[in-house]
Scaffold this motif. Structure first.
Motif, PDB file in Angstrom:
ATOM      1  N   LEU A   1       0.870  -1.286   0.105  1.00 28.75           N
ATOM      2  CA  LEU A   1       0.025  -0.030   0.009  1.00 28.75           C
ATOM      3  C   LEU A   1       0.853   1.213   0.056  1.00 28.75           C
ATOM      4  O   LEU A   1       0.614   2.226  -0.620  1.00 28.75           O
ATOM      5  CB  LEU A   1      -1.034  -0.075   1.037  1.00 28.75           C
ATOM      6  N   GLY A   2       1.827   1.339   0.705  1.00 27.51           N
ATOM      7  CA  GLY A   2       2.835   2.347   0.856  1.00 27.51           C
ATOM      8  C   GLY A   2       3.595   2.712  -0.546  1.00 27.51           C
ATOM      9  O   GLY A   2       3.688   3.814  -0.877  1.00 27.51           O
ATOM     10  N   LEU A   3       3.669   1.659  -1.252  1.00 32.45           N
ATOM     11  CA  LEU A   3       4.482   1.733  -2.616  1.00 32.45           C
ATOM     12  C   LEU A   3       3.555   2.492  -3.606  1.00 32.45           C
ATOM     13  O   LEU A   3       3.595   3.301  -4.374  1.00 32.45           O
ATOM     14  CB  LEU A   3       4.873   0.424  -3.271  1.00 32.45           C
ATOM     15  N   GLY A   4       2.049   2.259  -3.423  1.00 25.23           N
ATOM     16  CA  GLY A   4       1.012   2.536  -4.199  1.00 25.23           C
ATOM     17  C   GLY A   4       0.861   3.950  -3.982  1.00 25.23           C
ATOM     18  O   GLY A   4       0.815   4.834  -4.927  1.00 25.23           O
ATOM     19  N   VAL A   5       1.037   4.671  -2.781  1.00 22.39           N
ATOM     20  CA  VAL A   5       0.880   6.033  -2.363  1.00 22.39           C
ATOM     21  C   VAL A   5       2.147   6.598  -3.197  1.00 22.39           C
ATOM     22  O   VAL A   5       2.048   7.796  -3.872  1.00 22.39           O
ATOM     23  CB  VAL A   5       1.131   6.183  -0.756  1.00 22.39           C
ATOM     24  N   LEU A   6       3.442   5.929  -3.107  1.00 18.12           N
ATOM     25  CA  LEU A   6       4.576   6.519  -3.599  1.00 18.12           C
ATOM     26  C   LEU A   6       4.436   6.741  -5.432  1.00 18.12           C
ATOM     27  O   LEU A   6       4.690   7.589  -5.891  1.00 18.12           O
ATOM     28  CB  LEU A   6       5.603   5.738  -3.368  1.00 18.12           C
ATOM     29  N   VAL A   7       3.896   5.666  -5.793  1.00 14.30           N
ATOM     30  CA  VAL A   7       3.444   5.703  -7.321  1.00 14.30           C
ATOM     31  C   VAL A   7       2.694   6.575  -7.800  1.00 14.30           C
ATOM     32  O   VAL A   7       2.996   7.232  -8.802  1.00 14.30           O
ATOM     33  CB  VAL A   7       2.941   4.087  -7.634  1.00 14.30           C
ATOM     34  N   VAL A   8       1.443   7.074  -7.000  1.00 16.16           N
ATOM     35  CA  VAL A   8       0.588   7.946  -7.468  1.00 16.16           C
ATOM     36  C   VAL A   8       1.313   9.725  -7.086  1.00 16.16           C
ATOM     37  O   VAL A   8       1.247  10.413  -8.063  1.00 16.16           O
ATOM     38  CB  VAL A   8      -0.626   7.848  -6.709  1.00 16.16           C
ATOM     39  N   ALA A   9       1.824   9.793  -5.855  1.00 14.10           N
ATOM     40  CA  ALA A   9       2.506  11.060  -5.523  1.00 14.10           C
ATOM     41  C   ALA A   9       3.671  11.081  -6.789  1.00 14.10           C
ATOM     42  O   ALA A   9       3.697  12.278  -7.053  1.00 14.10           O
ATOM     43  CB  ALA A   9       3.058  11.069  -4.278  1.00 14.10           C
ATOM     44  N   GLY A  10       4.579  10.395  -6.696  1.00 16.10           N
ATOM     45  CA  GLY A  10       5.490  10.608  -7.685  1.00 16.10           C
ATOM     46  C   GLY A  10       5.378  10.624  -8.923  1.00 16.10           C
ATOM     47  O   GLY A  10       5.999  11.438  -9.660  1.00 16.10           O
ATOM     48  N   SER A  11       4.486  10.108  -9.461  1.00 17.13           N
ATOM     49  CA  SER A  11       4.044  10.056 -11.060  1.00 17.13           C
ATOM     50  C   SER A  11       3.396  11.325 -11.388  1.00 17.13           C
ATOM     51  O   SER A  11       3.542  11.862 -12.379  1.00 17.13           O
ATOM     52  CB  SER A  11       2.982   8.827 -11.374  1.00 17.13           C
ATOM     53  N   ALA A  12       2.459  11.589 -10.510  1.00 15.40           N
ATOM     54  CA  ALA A  12       1.708  12.986 -10.534  1.00 15.40           C
ATOM     55  C   ALA A  12       2.778  14.302 -10.724  1.00 15.40           C
ATOM     56  O   ALA A  12       2.369  14.984 -11.367  1.00 15.40           O
ATOM     57  CB  ALA A  12       0.449  13.118  -9.571  1.00 15.40           C
ATOM     58  N   THR A  13       3.618  14.139  -9.668  1.00 13.78           N
ATOM     59  CA  THR A  13       4.563  15.312  -9.511  1.00 13.78           C
ATOM     60  C   THR A  13       5.448  15.252 -10.706  1.00 13.78           C
ATOM     61  O   THR A  13       5.505  16.401 -11.280  1.00 13.78           O
ATOM     62  CB  THR A  13       5.256  15.011  -8.193  1.00 13.78           C
ATOM     63  N   ASP A  14       5.839  14.264 -11.449  1.00  6.04           N
ATOM     64  CA  ASP A  14       7.004  14.074 -12.495  1.00  6.04           C
ATOM     65  C   ASP A  14       6.276  14.355 -13.474  1.00  6.04           C
ATOM     66  O   ASP A  14       6.872  15.219 -14.596  1.00  6.04           O
ATOM     67  CB  ASP A  14       7.454  12.738 -12.508  1.00  6.04           C
ATOM     68  N   LEU A  15       5.002  13.990 -13.727  1.00 11.50           N
ATOM     69  CA  LEU A  15       4.205  14.319 -15.005  1.00 11.50           C
ATOM     70  C   LEU A  15       4.002  15.856 -15.018  1.00 11.50           C
ATOM     71  O   LEU A  15       3.958  16.258 -16.334  1.00 11.50           O
ATOM     72  CB  LEU A  15       2.896  13.336 -15.422  1.00 11.50           C
TER      73      LEU A  15
ATOM     74  N   PRO B   1       4.865  16.603 -30.185  1.00 10.58           N
ATOM     75  CA  PRO B   1       6.381  17.132 -30.175  1.00 10.58           C
ATOM     76  C   PRO B   1       7.202  16.116 -29.173  1.00 10.58           C
ATOM     77  O   PRO B   1       6.848  15.672 -28.126  1.00 10.58           O
ATOM     78  CB  PRO B   1       6.379  18.529 -29.542  1.00 10.58           C
ATOM     79  N   ARG B   2       8.404  15.610 -29.799  1.00 10.86           N
ATOM     80  CA  ARG B   2       9.302  14.681 -29.009  1.00 10.86           C
ATOM     81  C   ARG B   2      10.078  15.493 -28.067  1.00 10.86           C
ATOM     82  O   ARG B   2      11.109  16.160 -28.253  1.00 10.86           O
ATOM     83  CB  ARG B   2      10.007  14.100 -30.108  1.00 10.86           C
ATOM     84  N   GLY B   3       9.724  15.512 -26.731  1.00 10.60           N
ATOM     85  CA  GLY B   3      10.643  15.835 -25.759  1.00 10.60           C
ATOM     86  C   GLY B   3      11.026  14.818 -24.956  1.00 10.60           C
ATOM     87  O   GLY B   3      10.744  13.702 -25.154  1.00 10.60           O
ATOM     88  N   PRO B   4      11.981  14.991 -23.725  1.00 16.62           N
ATOM     89  CA  PRO B   4      12.280  13.928 -22.832  1.00 16.62           C
ATOM     90  C   PRO B   4      11.209  13.316 -22.112  1.00 16.62           C
ATOM     91  O   PRO B   4      10.026  14.065 -21.621  1.00 16.62           O
ATOM     92  CB  PRO B   4      13.098  14.724 -21.891  1.00 16.62           C
ATOM     93  N   VAL B   5      11.325  11.949 -22.289  1.00 19.44           N
ATOM     94  CA  VAL B   5      10.131  11.496 -21.279  1.00 19.44           C
ATOM     95  C   VAL B   5      10.688  11.080 -19.900  1.00 19.44           C
ATOM     96  O   VAL B   5      11.703  10.595 -19.576  1.00 19.44           O
ATOM     97  CB  VAL B   5       9.714   9.986 -21.828  1.00 19.44           C
ATOM     98  N   PRO B   6       9.691  11.456 -18.944  1.00 24.05           N
ATOM     99  CA  PRO B   6      10.178  11.439 -17.485  1.00 24.05           C
ATOM    100  C   PRO B   6      10.378   9.886 -16.905  1.00 24.05           C
ATOM    101  O   PRO B   6       9.523   9.083 -17.359  1.00 24.05           O
ATOM    102  CB  PRO B   6       8.920  11.991 -16.604  1.00 24.05           C
ATOM    103  N   PHE B   7      11.331   9.610 -16.436  1.00 23.73           N
ATOM    104  CA  PHE B   7      11.654   8.159 -16.059  1.00 23.73           C
ATOM    105  C   PHE B   7      10.969   7.665 -14.866  1.00 23.73           C
ATOM    106  O   PHE B   7      10.875   6.487 -14.619  1.00 23.73           O
ATOM    107  CB  PHE B   7      13.102   7.945 -15.998  1.00 23.73           C
ATOM    108  N   GLY B   8      10.645   8.768 -14.084  1.00 20.86           N
ATOM    109  CA  GLY B   8      10.124   8.533 -12.674  1.00 20.86           C
ATOM    110  C   GLY B   8       8.635   7.688 -12.873  1.00 20.86           C
ATOM    111  O   GLY B   8       8.383   6.392 -12.114  1.00 20.86           O
ATOM    112  N   PRO B   9       7.808   7.736 -13.389  1.00 16.73           N
ATOM    113  CA  PRO B   9       6.457   7.126 -13.722  1.00 16.73           C
ATOM    114  C   PRO B   9       6.684   5.668 -14.296  1.00 16.73           C
ATOM    115  O   PRO B   9       6.249   4.855 -13.642  1.00 16.73           O
ATOM    116  CB  PRO B   9       5.419   7.955 -14.739  1.00 16.73           C
ATOM    117  N   PRO B  10       7.604   5.452 -15.278  1.00 20.04           N
ATOM    118  CA  PRO B  10       7.635   4.202 -15.741  1.00 20.04           C
ATOM    119  C   PRO B  10       8.479   3.082 -14.627  1.00 20.04           C
ATOM    120  O   PRO B  10       8.128   2.142 -14.300  1.00 20.04           O
ATOM    121  CB  PRO B  10       8.536   4.230 -16.780  1.00 20.04           C
TER     122      PRO B  10
END
Length: 204
Positions: A67-81, A179-188
């Motif tokens: 569950l904790g990893l799930g929270v980090l997935v959402v928080a980190g992905s939302a911020t990085d995107l 347009p092709r820009g850098p893809v954030p690595f955090g969400p993947p």
């Protein structure tokens, strides 16, 4: 019973997702993200582990880490995107919290998690030093929080997660039409870590 647990976990996840969105907005150099995706994504990422554990397909002691990893997935992905960065206000406490969620698994798991955090963080730091354009500093700071639960589950997961993440980045690049820009690595990387943990924790 399993359905009831899934529904309750989904509702709790949605509420925590709303709280995560509020926390992201209030932290230093806060990021404003949409509430719907945060609530919906965390509802799913909490419902699945709760259902798996309730069905007896995974040890209950793994639920806090999952569950904790799930929270980090959402928080980190939302911020990085949204902002193309992973702020220290998110990544710094993440490792401590990740290790804390391993406590129900015992001292051996916590020790493995600590070593995994060092190894995973060190590996990402080395890549960042060699190729700064390929991996940002935020990804390096995020890595220990992911390495902790992965190593506690299985050391092989530390190798699987980056491979899955790289495949995810490649898929995003190939699917992009604008347009092709850098893809954030955090969400993947976050999504790949969640999947890698799930494949190890779930009993066949």
């Amino acid at each position: 019973m399993v359905i009831g647990v899934v529904v309750l976990a989904a509702a709790a996840g949605a509420l925590v997702g709303v709280a995560v969105r509020a926390g992201l907005a209030r932290m230093r150099r806060g990021v404003l993200v949409a509430v719907g995706p945060c609530a919906g994504a965390l509802a799913v990422l909490w419902a699945v582990p709760a259902g798996v554990v309730a069905a007896g397909a995974a040890p209950p002691a793994w639920l806090p880490a999952w569950l904790g990893l799930g929270v980090l997935v959402v928080a980190g992905s939302a911020t990085d995107l949204a902002a193309r960065r992973l702020p220290d206000a998110l990544t710094r406490p993440a490792t401590v919290l990740a290790l804390a969620t391993l406590l129900p698994l015992g001292a051996r798991a916590v020790l493995a998690g600590l070593l995994g955090a060092v190894v995973f963080g060190g590996a990402h730091a080395a890549v960042h030093l060699v190729a700064p354009g390929a991996l940002g500093a935020g990804d390096v700071k995020l890595a220990p929080a992911l390495g902790a639960p992965l190593a506690a589950a299985a050391w092989s997961a530390l190798a699987v997660a980056p491979v899955l993440a790289a495949a995810g980045v490649l898929a995003l690049v190939l699917a992009r039409r604008g347009p092709r820009g850098p893809v954030p690595f955090g969400p993947p990387l976050l999504a790949a870590s969640w999947v890698a943990l799930a494949t190890v924790v779930i009993d066949p």
